[in-house]
Design an enzyme around this catalytic site. Structure first.
Site, mmCIF file in Angstrom:
data_model
loop_
_atom_site.group_PDB
_atom_site.id
_atom_site.type_symbol
_atom_site.label_atom_id
_atom_site.label_comp_id
_atom_site.label_asym_id
_atom_site.label_seq_id
_atom_site.Cartn_x
_atom_site.Cartn_y
_atom_site.Cartn_z
ATOM 1 N N GLU D 100 0.905 -1.293 0.146
ATOM 2 C CA GLU D 100 -0.054 0.104 -0.065
ATOM 3 C C GLU D 100 0.763 1.162 0.085
ATOM 4 O O GLU D 100 0.585 2.313 -0.853
ATOM 5 C CB GLU D 100 -0.812 0.070 1.248
ATOM 6 C CG GLU D 100 -2.134 -0.942 1.174
ATOM 7 C CD GLU D 100 -1.728 -2.259 1.433
ATOM 8 O OE1 GLU D 100 -0.854 -2.613 1.754
ATOM 9 O OE2 GLU D 100 -2.905 -3.111 1.357
ATOM 10 N N HIS D 169 -9.369 -4.748 11.175
ATOM 11 C CA HIS D 169 -9.822 -4.411 9.973
ATOM 12 C C HIS D 169 -11.000 -3.495 9.836
ATOM 13 O O HIS D 169 -11.836 -3.571 8.614
ATOM 14 C CB HIS D 169 -10.586 -5.789 9.383
ATOM 15 C CG HIS D 169 -9.118 -6.683 8.726
ATOM 16 N ND1 HIS D 169 -8.044 -6.768 9.320
ATOM 17 C CD2 HIS D 169 -9.002 -7.205 7.552
ATOM 18 C CE1 HIS D 169 -7.127 -7.609 8.490
ATOM 19 N NE2 HIS D 169 -7.918 -7.784 7.390
HETATM 20 C C1 TPP Z 1 -1.787 -4.485 4.659
HETATM 21 C C2 TPP Z 1 -2.930 -5.392 3.939
HETATM 22 N N1 TPP Z 1 -3.213 -5.098 2.780
HETATM 23 C C3 TPP Z 1 -4.302 -6.019 2.233
HETATM 24 C C4 TPP Z 1 -4.930 -7.036 3.307
HETATM 25 C C5 TPP Z 1 -6.017 -7.736 2.411
HETATM 26 N N2 TPP Z 1 -5.418 -9.122 2.223
HETATM 27 C C6 TPP Z 1 -5.816 -10.239 3.358
HETATM 28 S S1 TPP Z 1 -4.913 -11.482 2.946
HETATM 29 C C7 TPP Z 1 -4.256 -11.196 1.439
HETATM 30 C C8 TPP Z 1 -3.676 -11.764 0.608
HETATM 31 C C9 TPP Z 1 -2.355 -12.543 1.458
HETATM 32 O O1 TPP Z 1 -1.787 -13.490 0.684
HETATM 33 P P1 TPP Z 1 -0.634 -14.452 1.239
HETATM 34 O O2 TPP Z 1 0.347 -13.451 1.981
HETATM 35 O O3 TPP Z 1 0.177 -14.949 0.262
HETATM 36 O O4 TPP Z 1 -1.246 -15.437 2.451
HETATM 37 P P2 TPP Z 1 -2.303 -16.566 2.164
HETATM 38 O O5 TPP Z 1 -3.535 -15.881 1.997
HETATM 39 O O6 TPP Z 1 -1.951 -17.206 0.695
HETATM 40 O O7 TPP Z 1 -2.076 -17.208 3.317
HETATM 41 C C10 TPP Z 1 -4.657 -9.755 1.208
HETATM 42 C C11 TPP Z 1 -4.416 -8.904 0.033
HETATM 43 C C12 TPP Z 1 -4.562 -7.087 4.354
HETATM 44 N N3 TPP Z 1 -4.994 -7.898 5.496
HETATM 45 N N4 TPP Z 1 -3.448 -6.220 4.640
#
Ligand code: TPP
Ligand code: TPP
Ligand code: MG
Ligand code: MG
Lengths: 366, 411, 411, 366
Positions: D100, D169
């Site tokens: 971000e 959140h």
């Molecule tokens: C700073 C931030 N940006 C966006 C999000 C929204 N978000 C939650 S999980 C996710 C994807 C994360 O993927 P990954 O790190 O690969 O973990 P996985 O879900 O595959 O375990 C996003 C974009 C968030 N929680 N925090």
């Protein structure tokens, strides 16, 4: 394995200390008049008062460490931590790279584990890059974990315009951060309080944002030899009067005192209340004063919109609307990014003339 | 899920291939030295997580569970294998896909399920929810919802653990650190070297916080291992579309002087064999680590993900290498015979025993759901304004005073 | 400073060494192809910066300049050499140590000095100050005070420049982008490939923002070159104390698929020779770059730095390799003869001419100071509430309405 | 070279558009009653209204692009940008990694260069990691550069409790961010306004923070076919009454309307003012209403301390103290981190019962 689950009833916590926070020893507080005298000859600088607070507490408790940019070998960008590396060594006085989000989070993790970190931001202006750690983690850990882990940490550093530093470097963060429940904010206006409040902050089991001011670090005053702690949430009446209440905190308290002296020449006498902590906010003290004066001017070095001044005025109308003989007034910095030019910056601040004019108008002598 | 029925035996490699790969006949691997019972427990842990998650999905679909809910199915070996390589009092912190971590660390399915139900006997009294599983007695410092934010906490936990060992051990009268949940007046016994496990998703690689944490860890010598649970996707974004050098992530760690390793996260035994000595080294040398742990999630990102970004075939390909099936096959293969993944069969688990275990787990999780159903909801009067401050004081809010509420059942 | 007197000739390497180093007799380097006049202008640019900074220090000591003030002396070759390798309309953005960038980009010493004096004719009408030098006609998108923050802006400038070339060129009726300072109604001519130069200090390597930017740049193919002005210190912290892998910074860029290079930043000619083809490649391929440009600052971090973290000898060691002295020596050495740094002498500058140039620059800067002294201060009534919003509207503030103030003299 | 420096006098800028901002074409605004009707049968979702606003503007202006997590191939985490990749292609609808701070800053740089970025935060809760870029750069660029570079950018995404998402959140950022001069904040409460305000936001040459709500994205209402723009700084009177003024913005406006309907049954009639933008704030509309009712309740989904509610109340006492028959009241969310449990979260919000009680007490019928 197949017995029906038994749901115990849980007792309400009744101890004054939350069970999640073992190893916490709150200091015992005394009333304002029982504190050691403010008069005396042990005159030291504001920065020395801060240093004494940290050093005394670090001698007492080996869990405390200080981390920040240039705090160790450089002896502090503003010499607050001068000599502390020598006394406490590199394992407890730690230079960090320019990674505020990283080391703020490091401090939070360490606090959860059981240490008592003091994290110095060279300026609170640089805390914006760490906003997520200090606002999403530190103040919410206790709640999110259902009371399992608190976050006994102190974040401290310079707050507010430091003198022609321009708009990225002159943040007053209390307007932004005080909105967030779970944290405490202390903001001293003089060396005596700086020491007493910082010692309290370090002992407190909750995250404390401690806001200093580059412009006050060289201020000198008597600070007593003996140990003392100033409780949070108790305003100090810096000057007594009867025509109007001035509420302030941090550096502008000093402008208020100057203004009060001048107003006295005009025959206007004012209460000057130094809040010392904005969260907790000693609204009882404000109400007491307004019950006497019927008028209030709030002086705040943040921008006006949704500021602590707005909050104070809102609490005033919530709590003593009927005592008000005049609408509450506020004096903030001007509502613009902090300008660099001296002429503009001086006008921008909540300076003496603005305060005097506001009080005059509150008492109907504008 | 594939483990719900007795596993079919995957095809065996020839013993020739195995010898070439150095698995048969060379000196024993760390996992080979472990007793059968340990490996059976690992299998059970993975099966418990999977069953638990199936029930979680069902409860979510019945709207018993709210908010975001991230299912761990497919990644079970990751957490079971890495936890097995460290001690119970080594601190652990992770992201929001955290049910597996909670269970594998020792949280009861009751506390975990009740938390998702938003009930008072949940691990956080229903205040944290699915993404925020905290368990102090089990040294689990939370699931964390902000992507990457926990990586700085991991650095801090490692810092503190090292400080405990290095500074407090030598400080006369230093208190026992309370992160352990033990009472403050327990006499201090010297703290040993610890290592912190900090998990993150592959998507978290791109958060600045992670890089600051790597640099701090490398610089200060913090014993934290960053375990990237690389399931190939962050939500709908495949790692190649979001992350540079996706094929060589250890290079990122190298930029901070950290020697990383890649591990296949679907084969628990070889995962352990690679991870165990690595973790030991990090602990011994008090240095950080970085693991690109390649795994896969069978379900969508969260319960509301239509999964249009991948094919059914891709998912199936991974399910064919299912970590539960694989470990079960090794345990059920005749002792000493080459089994799946080049491991030697253990011959320590009969089909009968396996099915018993399945039944037991099913019942355990069913009871957890029942427990969660019956646990009371937190009441606003007692819980809303509690746990905000450990030291509540007047004037903190204009609305109401804060207070202490109901005791957390884990404490 | 050493350039204030005519430079003494540094010791010459033998032509044998030079041949081994491939400098003599091989095909001409980029700088060798440049006319003498260009090199003389480079020398002049560096001398102007140095003289300007000397005057800045004097004015600061007289309290004519306030705030933080970061002096560029010692690093002049960095900015002159890298700017020379790109076009004037390639966007540039940097950190707070920015006086050199402003002058080398073409800002008048008047506007630069007046800004530091906080005067109305300063580049930002006195609102920005020493750390925030903006010059739209010269495509300088600011000095920026928050360490590392400009690295994301650099990615954005590169993104926009590429978008201009790739998208807007094909969009019928697309307007001329106004970043150039040209009027909106100028007819659109096709935009070419650009490359953005984004400068940062070595201390900024540890800000998360920089890593996010590198990943974005690598992923999206952004033509931005991150030039690390590696002067070995961030305030009092030597790079080794703050940054992992300080001896091999290009490894950090490699983690994002970016092929970085190291450059000696004290020898302008070889700097240019290495940087020019590199920048050309980044432009041509529309790919990011990373340069570990090793330089040194002779002064303290800012005007208030006691500099206890380094020895006088260390500073002296670098001053002996002073970039101004070295270039002057090359220009003054007999044409074609091996000169300092293995370059061939140019024989195009006499000691007389050099001294004239010095005198001229001294006068130019003296006039700039005079200009700054005489320029009016911005008045609060006109300037305090101006430039806050481009589109001021009622109700934006409870204090006063915003308005448009005095025109910026650069526009 | 040696002539004395000549200091020209600079003209005051008199054009309505700042010279730094060429290529800006502000839409022409009409009065509220001249806007197309709110009644009709073209019923679409809130998310579609947002999408239409973006798409219409993108068709008009090739400089506009949309960047954010999952906005392109996934069609938006909340399907706001569904189909936009197909229409505008991958160069203008761009998936970003989870960075971000990086992509917010990228947008700011691109805006300076002359593009018109729309940056989507999947949730404003994730904007804290980008706080430095969005608060230190976007709103201050014009000032710091002395008017050379503005920052025409829109940041948009979900704001406020999305339904059991827990405390990290569920941020309501307006309390924090509205303190900062240089930015504008729009916060629609219905599909019609969402479209009209977002189109205005995209056209505006200043940085706009556009706050949506996950809980409203599925809300349906008529949105007219014809193009319209809703000006910033003009509140909408959603319901008329005479006993009390309710001031709100964003999602809680809907709670206020429910409360107003119930209060009507008790014989209490209220003005419900939907501010639509909190910065600018249409305090004139509030004053007009209070001059009629003498009472005001502010309903705000942020925590109370130093919130927009505090600001509204402060401006009320500054601007119409003498018209007040009762102290101004506020209803915020409870002053605690957002809890996960449904029971707690529901109580936590500024819900209908709290609003009704506040209005009753304002009109003296508590
Ligand atoms: C700073 C931030 N940006 C966006 C999000 C929204 N978000 C939650 S999980 C996710 C994807 C994360 O993927 P990954 O790190 O690969 O973990 P996985 O879900 O595959 O375990 C996003 C974009 C968030 N929680 N925090
Ligand atoms: C985020 C942030 N943290 C801290 C500072 C204070 N600060 C200003 S300059 C500086 C040192 C930067 O060093 P480097 O990046 O090497 O640049 P140099 O001064 O050597 O040119 C620090 C810590 C800041 N401006 N921003
Ligand atoms: Mg993933
Ligand atoms: Mg440096």
């Amino acid at each position: 394995m197949t017995t029906a689950p038994s749901i115990p009833t849980l007792p309400i916590i009744d101890s004054p200390i939350h069970p999640a926070l073992t190893n916490v020893s709150l200091p015992s507080f005394v009333d304002e008049h029982e504190l050691p005298s403010r008069e005396g000859s042990r005159v030291i600088q504001f920065r020395e008062a801060l240093r004494e607070a940290m050093s005394e507490e670090m001698r007492r408790d080996p869990r405390i460490f200080l981390m920040g940019e240039e705090v160790a070998q450089y002896n502090g960008a503003y010499k607050v931590s001068q000599g502390m590396l020598d006394e406490f060594g590199p394992q407890r006085i730690i230079d960090s790279p320019i990674s505020e989000n990283g080391f703020a989070g490091l401090g939070i993790g360490a606090a959860m584990y059981g240490l008592r970190p003091i994290i110095e931001f060279m300026s609170w202006s640089f805390s914006l890059v760490a906003a997520d750690q200090i606002l999403n983690n530190a103040p919410k850990m206790l709640y999110m974990s259902g009371g399992q882990w608190g976050c006994p940490i102190v974040f401290r550093g310079n707050n507010g315009a430091g003198g022609q530093l321009g708009s990225t470097h002159s943040w007053c963060v209390e307007a932004l951060y005080s909105n967030v429940p779970g944290l405490k904010i202390a903001i001293p206006s003089c060396p005596y309080d700086a020491k007493g409040l910082l010692k309290t902050a370090i002992r407190d089991p909750d995250p404390v944002f401690f806001l200093e001011s580059e412009r006050m670090l060289g201020d000198k005053a008597h600070v007593p030899e003996e140990e003392y702690y100033i409780p949070f949430g108790r305003a100090a009446l810096r000057r007594e009067g009867s025509d109007c209440t001035i509420v302030s905190f941090g550096r502008p308290v000093n402008f208020c005192l100057e203004a009060a002296a001048e107003l006295a020449n005009e025959g206007i006498s004012v209460d000057v209340l130094d809040m010392r902590t904005v969260r907790p906010l000693d609204s009882a003290a404000i109400v007491r004063s307004i019950q006497k004066t019927g008028r209030v001017v709030v002086v705040d070095q943040c921008w006006p919109f949704a500021s602590v001044a707005s909050e104070v005025i809102t609490q005033v109308v919530e709590k003593c609307f009927d005592y008000l003989d005049h609408q509450p007034l506020r004096v903030n910095t001007d509502d613009v990014p902090t300008p660099y030019a001296k002429t503009l910056e001086q006008e921008y601040l909540p300076h003496k003339r603005k305060i005097i004019e506001a009080v005059r108008s509150a008492v109907g002598k504008a | 899920m594939s483990a719900a029925t007795a596993p079919t035996m995957p095809k065996m490699p020839s013993s020739e291939t195995l010898k070439q790969a150095g698995r048969v006949g060379s000196s024993p691997t760390p996992s080979q030295l472990l007793p059968d019972a340990t490996l059976i427990r690992w299998l059970r842990d993975m099966m418990l997580i999977r069953e638990f998650e199936l029930r979680t999905m069902a409860a979510y679909q019945q709207a018993k569970i709210g908010g975001f809910c991230h299912i761990y199915i497919g990644q079970e070996a990751t957490v079971v294998g890495t936890f097995a390589a460290v001690n119970h009092d080594d601190p652990v912190v992770t992201a929001y896909r955290d049910h597996g971590h909670a269970l594998a660390r020792g949280m009861t399915p009751e506390a975990c399920m009740a938390e998702m139900y938003g009930k008072l006997h949940g691990c956080a009294k229903g205040k944290g929810g699915s993404m925020h599983m905290f368990d102090r007695p089990n040294h689990l410092y939370g699931g964390h919802g902000i992507v990457g934010a926990q990586t700085a906490l991991g650095a801090g936990l490692a810092f503190a653990a090292r400080y405990d060992w290095e500074v407090l051990n030598k400080a006369p009268g230093a208190p026992v650190l309370d992160g352990s949940g033990h009472p403050a007046d327990r006499p201090r016994t010297p703290a040993g070297k610890k290592v912190c496990l900090c998990y993150l998703g592959d998507g978290a690689l791109n958060q600045g916080c992670f890089h600051e944490s790597l640099n701090l860890a490398g610089l200060f010598g913090l014993p934290v291992i960053y375990v990237v649970e690389n399931n190939g996707y962050s939500m709908g974004t495949s790692i190649e579309r979001g992350t540079t050098m996706a094929h060589n992530l250890v290079l990122k760690a190298a930029g901070y002087g950290i020697e990383g390793i890649e591990i296949d996260g679907l084969d628990l035994l070889s995962l352990y064999d690679k991870f165990k000595p690595y973790a030991d080294r990090c602990r011994e040398n008090q240095r950080p680590g970085f693991v690109d742990l390649k795994t896969y999630r069978y379900q969508g990102h969260s319960m509301s993900d239509p999964q249009k970004y991948r094919t059914k075939e891709e998912v199936q390909k991974y399910q064919e290498r299912d970590s539960i099936d694989r470990l079960a096959a090794v345990l059920m293969s005749p002792k000493g015979e080459p089994a799946v993944g080049g491991h030697l069969g253990r011959g320590c688990l009969s089909e009968e025993q396996f099915k018993d275990m399945q039944r037991e787990i099913k019942e355990e999780v069913r009871l957890a759901v029942e427990f969660a159903e019956q646990s009371p909801s937190p009441e606003a009067a007692e819980e809303l304004y509690t746990d905000v401050y450990a030291n509540p004081q007047p004037g903190l809010s204009s609305i109401r005073d804060y207070h202490h509420g109901v005791r957390n059942s884990l404490l």
